[in-house]
Design an enzyme around this catalytic site. Sequence first.
Site, PDB file in Angstrom:
ATOM      1  N   LYS A 225      -3.840  63.633  33.263  1.00 10.68           N
ATOM      2  CA  LYS A 225      -5.019  64.179  32.591  1.00 10.68           C
ATOM      3  C   LYS A 225      -6.167  64.389  33.578  1.00 10.68           C
ATOM      4  O   LYS A 225      -6.374  63.559  34.462  1.00 10.68           O
ATOM      5  CB  LYS A 225      -5.492  63.178  31.530  1.00 10.68           C
ATOM      6  CG  LYS A 225      -5.232  63.631  30.118  1.00 10.68           C
ATOM      7  CD  LYS A 225      -5.625  62.573  29.096  1.00 10.68           C
ATOM      8  CE  LYS A 225      -7.102  62.209  29.090  1.00 10.68           C
ATOM      9  NZ  LYS A 225      -7.508  61.441  27.894  1.00 10.68           N
TER      10      LYS A 225
ATOM     11  N   LYS B 285     -12.328  61.464  35.096  1.00  9.53           N
ATOM     12  CA  LYS B 285     -13.370  61.095  36.059  1.00  9.53           C
ATOM     13  C   LYS B 285     -12.836  60.108  37.091  1.00  9.53           C
ATOM     14  O   LYS B 285     -13.359  59.998  38.181  1.00  9.53           O
ATOM     15  CB  LYS B 285     -14.576  60.516  35.337  1.00  9.53           C
ATOM     16  CG  LYS B 285     -14.244  59.257  34.552  1.00  9.53           C
ATOM     17  CD  LYS B 285     -15.322  58.924  33.565  1.00  9.53           C
ATOM     18  CE  LYS B 285     -14.762  57.934  32.551  1.00  9.53           C
ATOM     19  NZ  LYS B 285     -15.405  57.958  31.275  1.00  9.53           N
TER      20      LYS B 285
ATOM     21  N   LYS C 290      -7.686  46.648  31.060  1.00  6.79           N
ATOM     22  CA  LYS C 290      -8.773  46.584  32.032  1.00  6.79           C
ATOM     23  C   LYS C 290      -8.925  45.215  32.653  1.00  6.79           C
ATOM     24  O   LYS C 290      -9.539  45.079  33.712  1.00  6.79           O
ATOM     25  CB  LYS C 290     -10.101  46.988  31.370  1.00  6.79           C
ATOM     26  CG  LYS C 290     -10.195  48.463  31.068  1.00  6.79           C
ATOM     27  CD  LYS C 290     -11.649  48.865  30.955  1.00  6.79           C
ATOM     28  CE  LYS C 290     -11.803  50.360  30.801  1.00  6.79           C
ATOM     29  NZ  LYS C 290     -13.223  50.739  30.722  1.00  6.79           N
TER      30      LYS C 290
HETATM   31  P1  AMP Z   1     -13.571  59.759  28.727  1.00  7.60           P
HETATM   32  O1  AMP Z   1     -14.613  60.338  29.588  1.00  7.60           O
HETATM   33  O2  AMP Z   1     -12.229  59.678  29.370  1.00  7.60           O
HETATM   34  O3  AMP Z   1     -13.987  58.476  28.048  1.00  7.60           O
HETATM   35  O4  AMP Z   1     -13.350  60.793  27.547  1.00  7.60           O
HETATM   36  C1  AMP Z   1     -14.360  61.191  26.649  1.00  7.60           C
HETATM   37  C2  AMP Z   1     -13.729  62.144  25.645  1.00  7.60           C
HETATM   38  O5  AMP Z   1     -13.170  63.303  26.285  1.00  7.60           O
HETATM   39  C3  AMP Z   1     -12.567  61.531  24.845  1.00  7.60           C
HETATM   40  O6  AMP Z   1     -12.637  62.007  23.506  1.00  7.60           O
HETATM   41  C4  AMP Z   1     -11.329  62.063  25.517  1.00  7.60           C
HETATM   42  O7  AMP Z   1     -10.241  62.160  24.624  1.00  7.60           O
HETATM   43  C5  AMP Z   1     -11.788  63.444  25.993  1.00  7.60           C
HETATM   44  N1  AMP Z   1     -11.064  63.807  27.241  1.00  7.60           N
HETATM   45  C6  AMP Z   1     -11.222  63.210  28.447  1.00  7.60           C
HETATM   46  N2  AMP Z   1     -10.436  63.792  29.385  1.00  7.60           N
HETATM   47  C7  AMP Z   1      -9.753  64.794  28.756  1.00  7.60           C
HETATM   48  C8  AMP Z   1      -8.790  65.772  29.180  1.00  7.60           C
HETATM   49  N3  AMP Z   1      -8.388  65.840  30.451  1.00  7.60           N
HETATM   50  N4  AMP Z   1      -8.316  66.647  28.269  1.00  7.60           N
HETATM   51  C9  AMP Z   1      -8.731  66.598  26.990  1.00  7.60           C
HETATM   52  N5  AMP Z   1      -9.635  65.700  26.520  1.00  7.60           N
HETATM   53  C10 AMP Z   1     -10.154  64.805  27.383  1.00  7.60           C
END
Ligand code: AMP
Length: 333
Positions: A194, A197, A113
């Site tokens: 993936k 957001k 980052k």
């Molecule tokens: P984040 O919003 O990216 O910090 O993710 C929050 C949680 O959601 C974490 O445990 C990630 O591993 C899970 N996560 C986020 N995006 C995905 C995705 N596309 N598929 C599966 N798990 C996800």
Amino acid sequence: MTRVFSGIQPSGDLHLGNQLGALVNWVGMQERADCVYCVVDLHAMTSPAEHDPATLRQRTVDAATTLLAVGVDPERSILFVQSHVHEHAECTWLFNCIAGFGELRKQPQFKDKSEGQESVSVGLFDYPVLQTSDILLYHADEVPVGEDQRHHIELARDLGQRFNHRFGEVFTLPKAIHPQAAARVMDLQEPTNKMSKSTSSEKGVVYLLDDPTRIAKKIKSAVTDSATDIRYDRDAKPGVSNLLEILAAATGRSIEDLAAEHDGHGYGAFKTAVAEAVVELLRPIQQRHAELAADPAEVARLLDDGAHRARTIAADTLQRAKDAMGLLPRGAA
Ligand code: AMP
Ligand code: TRP
């Protein structure tokens, strides 16, 4: 009973990837563990460029409301907002004084980052120490997180161990767990990335609160390929495989069964089935969300109660840590 702690940043609307990759497990773990779940708003302030006060406040309420809507049960678990329990910030100072500059500088997430950035906040640098406090204040045994958080949990273990060694046993050493996700959900427009957001196009992301029409539209315009066969092959057919995985997670059926059932009937009918399944999966969540959103006083009450219960645990741990470090207890001389 096993204590579980996890946190999620209020840094954007929650989507199907979050739900099937993480939140279903948060909900499921309530059956076997004593769970503490936190909306980590202090972590969401660490990138000044993304920190807008009104947005942060709104997203914090939205994240908490969504967690309740997906099934985090405030009767069984503790759900709270990180900044409501000031012990997290205070404990971070204690760990700051035993954490090494060098070990923080090497943290992969910080390196990613900060690379190429002109200015980086001290908060971003200190992010993993705040996360250490989150986890250790509650004596968490298990921390369910995505693979990308592994180094942060290792740091929490290291700092907890260092503290215990120098000042006496105060902290429980946590371990990261990576529960099997219901699905690894890929972006509908770029199925080799993936669902996230931080996507380039909203069309590739199904948000938990998207209305049924929008969900159907996004799924029907999902990128597939120019063939017509429906089978699971992440490399050759990433788009179709992603839809199969989503359908399997949404219906609780196996990918093989679903592929066999839909193969030969064309992508159009298949996408309609996926869209219907996702709409049905999200319907009760959206309903519950609407009820909660219509009663902000109730959400506020639940979060206040959560903060109160969290604080009882955190304050006790923090006091023991301060005593162990030689900080003069109030009222003593
Ligand atoms: P984040 O919003 O990216 O910090 O993710 C929050 C949680 O959601 C974490 O445990 C990630 O591993 C899970 N996560 C986020 N995006 C995905 C995705 N596309 N598929 C599966 N798990 C996800
Ligand atoms: N850093 C985590 C993430 O980005 C969020 C988080 C903050 C967290 N504190 C935590 C996760 C404590 C687990 C435990 O996903």
